[in-house]
Design an enzyme around this catalytic site. Structure first.
Site, PDB file in Angstrom:
ATOM      1  N   HIS A  33     -45.234  96.619-103.824  1.00 29.11           N
ATOM      2  CA  HIS A  33     -45.523  96.012-102.521  1.00 29.11           C
ATOM      3  C   HIS A  33     -44.218  95.606-101.847  1.00 29.11           C
ATOM      4  O   HIS A  33     -43.762  94.465-102.002  1.00 29.11           O
ATOM      5  CB  HIS A  33     -46.425  94.790-102.702  1.00 29.11           C
ATOM      6  CG  HIS A  33     -47.747  95.112-103.327  1.00 29.11           C
ATOM      7  ND1 HIS A  33     -47.885  95.314-104.684  1.00 29.11           N
ATOM      8  CD2 HIS A  33     -48.983  95.262-102.784  1.00 29.11           C
ATOM      9  CE1 HIS A  33     -49.153  95.582-104.951  1.00 29.11           C
ATOM     10  NE2 HIS A  33     -49.840  95.562-103.825  1.00 29.11           N
ATOM     11  N   HIS A 264     -47.499  97.525 -96.799  1.00 27.35           N
ATOM     12  CA  HIS A 264     -47.924  96.437 -97.692  1.00 27.35           C
ATOM     13  C   HIS A 264     -47.804  96.832 -99.159  1.00 27.35           C
ATOM     14  O   HIS A 264     -47.192  96.101 -99.942  1.00 27.35           O
ATOM     15  CB  HIS A 264     -49.368  96.030 -97.400  1.00 27.35           C
ATOM     16  CG  HIS A 264     -49.971  95.169 -98.474  1.00 27.35           C
ATOM     17  ND1 HIS A 264     -49.718  93.823 -98.576  1.00 27.35           N
ATOM     18  CD2 HIS A 264     -50.780  95.477 -99.524  1.00 27.35           C
ATOM     19  CE1 HIS A 264     -50.361  93.328 -99.621  1.00 27.35           C
ATOM     20  NE2 HIS A 264     -51.016  94.316-100.218  1.00 27.35           N
ATOM     21  N   GLU A 411     -63.907  72.058-108.456  1.00 28.51           N
ATOM     22  CA  GLU A 411     -63.695  72.508-109.830  1.00 28.51           C
ATOM     23  C   GLU A 411     -62.554  73.522-109.928  1.00 28.51           C
ATOM     24  O   GLU A 411     -61.728  73.454-110.842  1.00 28.51           O
ATOM     25  CB  GLU A 411     -64.986  73.123-110.395  1.00 28.51           C
ATOM     26  CG  GLU A 411     -66.137  72.145-110.559  1.00 28.51           C
ATOM     27  CD  GLU A 411     -67.008  72.063-109.313  1.00 28.51           C
ATOM     28  OE1 GLU A 411     -68.049  71.374-109.356  1.00 28.51           O
ATOM     29  OE2 GLU A 411     -66.643  72.690-108.293  1.00 28.51           O
ATOM     30  N   HIS A 473     -78.302  74.703-113.859  1.00 31.31           N
ATOM     31  CA  HIS A 473     -77.314  73.892-114.557  1.00 31.31           C
ATOM     32  C   HIS A 473     -77.269  74.168-116.064  1.00 31.31           C
ATOM     33  O   HIS A 473     -76.473  73.557-116.768  1.00 31.31           O
ATOM     34  CB  HIS A 473     -77.604  72.402-114.333  1.00 31.31           C
ATOM     35  CG  HIS A 473     -77.242  71.914-112.965  1.00 31.31           C
ATOM     36  ND1 HIS A 473     -77.633  72.557-111.824  1.00 31.31           N
ATOM     37  CD2 HIS A 473     -76.512  70.843-112.564  1.00 31.31           C
ATOM     38  CE1 HIS A 473     -77.173  71.898-110.763  1.00 31.31           C
ATOM     39  NE2 HIS A 473     -76.486  70.866-111.184  1.00 31.31           N
TER      40      HIS A 473
END
Length: 664
Positions: A33, A264, A411, A473
């Site tokens: 890149h 790129h 989280e 959960h």
């Protein structure tokens, strides 16, 4: 630290050295890149030449500035700079072997592969989010040891992709909330993604976004060196974290491909490289740098070495020098073992019946009393994860001397920040959430494992045993997926004693992160006979042996170990000799010798028992062996009802054992 006075160097040629080496290495590899390194070369040159303090002769100097290439695909910028600075493990051969097997110059920067790489980047968004942890660690370390020993910045180069990833929102919000003024992010605002212009997929005003999160925001021409320097100076003077939007041209210098998404992620090709050399006025052959340009970069390293020498002199007379060194050293394993042995003996005597999340908290009281540098936290589940011990105080913008971090409902950001705290050095970091939400953390957990960063994840509510919250959960497949991850210790303790041993393992781990799977429901203490040895460290061990030859071996983890014991008692009443094996950590068991594994597992039929899917049990079970566990998602109901409904009971285990014995 004051701004460096740059040597009288031609920064244009210093930047062009990055561009040339990038072109050459990507062309040699026939992949890579080049766009980002060429576009960011001016920003990076100003940053290193005028501001950043590092010493390649002492790459782990604790008070160095941290540099994170969050847009990790632009790795050649890092390798080119590290070569130019004179890192002794980054000679020109490494650049020639870019992206080749065994080279330090991997396709993306890999922590531990070469000096001067502060963190593994490549999964976009991880670098900036890990850097937030580094910047927070700097402030926490500074609060303990003062400016004389801890006084540095964390600099990040981030691209559009980093800022589009969801984790960036968590990290930006968190850094702004904590006022991490030593964090400076350069946004490579080149308006290009792989598919084309950024307006194909985003209309976000990034400046307003950062400002809304409490950041200091500036915008500059990323090819105007004086504007870049002025922006960095202003950012360093502001108490807030800073974002400098640098309008750049991707592939800057390439006359035909520059500014296009085509530059790129592909080599420029021989013709475009030749045209670029002409446009830049760069006459040196491939993989060669003029002596005066190399000297200018080496002067950056020399100034860093002088800074480090001055720091060493300050440290020599600092009254906190010994405590500072201790914070960076491995924990006192013998002191922790002694304290944990006493704790275990008390548990085996008292035999409390508590959830292993509570057992974890009890063990953490011991760990945090011994380790001077524990940093705990939770993603807004402190009371459920039981991660905050009695003497802990919150870390805040007003007081970085605390030792407990309220990460909020972030989280993923929490896990990345923990990596950054650990990589910075000075702290043992752990943080908690529900096990079902490990998937929210997973990319950062994977980097913990890939880098060998010994953070500890506290994952509670680990099965259908959490009950009424239901299948959203209940992590029936999560444990198996985590066990599949290389270099991660997944620990599922069965009682208070195993939880204590699990924390002893976590707190002393050197190159492996740990993840504790902990119950919501109360569990009896099964290790009623005290053992000074950490049996959990063996991965699996015989909890209950038969008097003679085994008829069957029952193997269980965590909350299901009590079912295995009850099943063994039921079978014993019927004249069937059943041994019980506790297997809290499959990964540690795999490290044991063949003889020990054979001794533990025996030759009799085996039944595995776990309130999760069977996948991953092949280390312990043969195809013909039985398994009592889950085959699909859970349900919403009280935990005892769920265990009966899904057939995870002592009676079911005994029945499975008898069926195997009959068939044998």
């Amino acid at each position: 630290m004051n701004m460096h006075t740059p040597v009288m160097a031609d920064e244009r040629q210093m930047a062009n050295a990055i561009r040339a080496l990038t072109m050459d290495a990507v062309e040699a590899a026939k992949s890579g890149h080049p766009g980002a390194p060429m576009g960011l070369a001016d920003v990076a040159t100003v940053l290193f030449n005028r501001f950043l303090s590092i010493d390649p002769s002492d790459a782990t100097w604790p008070d160095r500035d941290r540099f994170v290439m969050s847009a990790g695909h632009g790795s050649m910028l890092v390798y080119a700079i590290n070569h130019l600075l004179g890192y002794d493990d980054m000679d020109m051969d490494q650049l020639r072997r870019f992206r080749q097997l065994g080279a330090r110059t991997a396709g993306h920067p890999e922590y531990g592969h070469a000096k001067g790489i502060e963190t593994t980047t490549g999964p976009l968004g991880q670098g900036i989010s890990t850097a937030v942890g580094m910047a927070l660690a700097e402030r926490m370390h500074n609060a303990r040891f003062g400016d004389g020993l801890v006084d540095h910045y964390t600099y990040v180069l981030a691209g559009d992709g980093c800022l589009m990833e969801g984790i960036s929102h968590e990290a930006i919000d968190f850094a702004g909330h904590l006022g991490l003024g030593r964090l400076i992010v350069f946004w490579d605002d080149n308006q290009i993604t792989i598919d084309g212009k950024t307006d194909l997929s985003t209309s976000m005003d990034q400046g307003q976004r950062f400002a809304a999160a409490g950041w200091h925001v500036q915008a500059v021409d990323g090819h105007d060196n004086e504007a870049i320097a002025a922006a960095i100076t202003a950012a360093r003077a502001d108490a807030r974290p800073s974002m400098i939007a640098c309008r750049t041209v991707i592939g800057k210098g390439a006359p035909n491909m520059g500014g296009s998404h085509k530059v790129h992620g592909a080599p420029l090709g021989a013709d475009e490289i030749a045209a670029t050399r002409t446009a830049l006025g760069w006459t040196a052959p491939a993989f060669e740098v003029p002596a005066e340009v190399k000297s200018a970069w080496e002067a950056v390293a020399a100034r860093g070495a002088a800074k480090r020498a001055a720091w060493e002199a300050r440290k020599a007379s600092d009254p906190k020098a010994d405590a500072f060194a201790a914070s960076l050293a491995a924990p006192n394993a013998s002191a922790l073992h002694a304290a944990m042995t006493t704790h275990k003996a008390r548990l085996s005597t008292d035999q409390p019946k508590v959830a292993t999340r509570k057992s974890s908290e009890m063990a953490l009281e011991v760990v945090n009393a011994i380790l001077p540098n524990s940093i705990g936290g939770s993603a807004d589940l402190t009371g459920s994860n039981n991660t905050k011990t009695s003497a802990m105080r919150p870390v805040s913008k007003a007081d970085y001397s605390g030792d407990y971090i309220h990460y909020g409902i972030r989280e993923h950001g929490m896990a990345a920040a923990m990596n950054g705290i650990a990589l910075h050095g000075g702290f043992f970091a752990y943080g908690g959430t529900f096990l079902a939400f490990a998937d929210y953390c997973r990319p950062a957990i994977r980097l913990s494992a890939l880098m060998g960063v010994p953070v500890a994840y506290v994952m509670t509510h680990d099965s259908i045993g959490l009950g009424e919250d239901g299948p959203t959960h209940q992590p029936v497949e999560t444990i198996a997926s985590l066990r599949a991850m290389p270099n991660l210790l997944v620990l599922r303790p069965a009682d208070t004693v195993e939880a204590a041993e699990a924390w002893q393992i976590a707190a002393t781990s050197e190159r492996m992160p740990t993840l504790l799977c902990l119950s919501r429901q109360n569990l009896p203490t099964l290790r009623t006979r005290h053992s000074e040895e950490n049996l959990t460290k063996r991965g699996a061990y015989v909890l209950r042996e038969t008097a003679g030859k085994r008829d069957v071996t029952l193997i269980a983890t965590g909350s299901e170990l009590e079912l295995a014991v009850s099943a063994a008692e039921e079978l014993a009443a019927q004249g069937i000799a059943a041994a019980v094996v506790s297997a809290p950590c499959f990964e540690l068991f795999a490290l044991q010798g063949d003889a020990y594994r054979r001794e533990v597992l025996g030759t009799a039929p085996r039944v595995g028992i776990e309130a999760a899917i069977r996948q991953g049990w092949d280390l312990l079970l043969r195809p013909e062996d039985g398994f009592v566990g889950m085959t699909g998602f859970g349900a919403s109901a009280p935990a005892p009802d769920l265990y009966r409904h899904f057939g995870i009971t002592a009676e079911a285990a005994a029945t499975a054992a008898k069926a195997l014995i009959t068939a044998a």
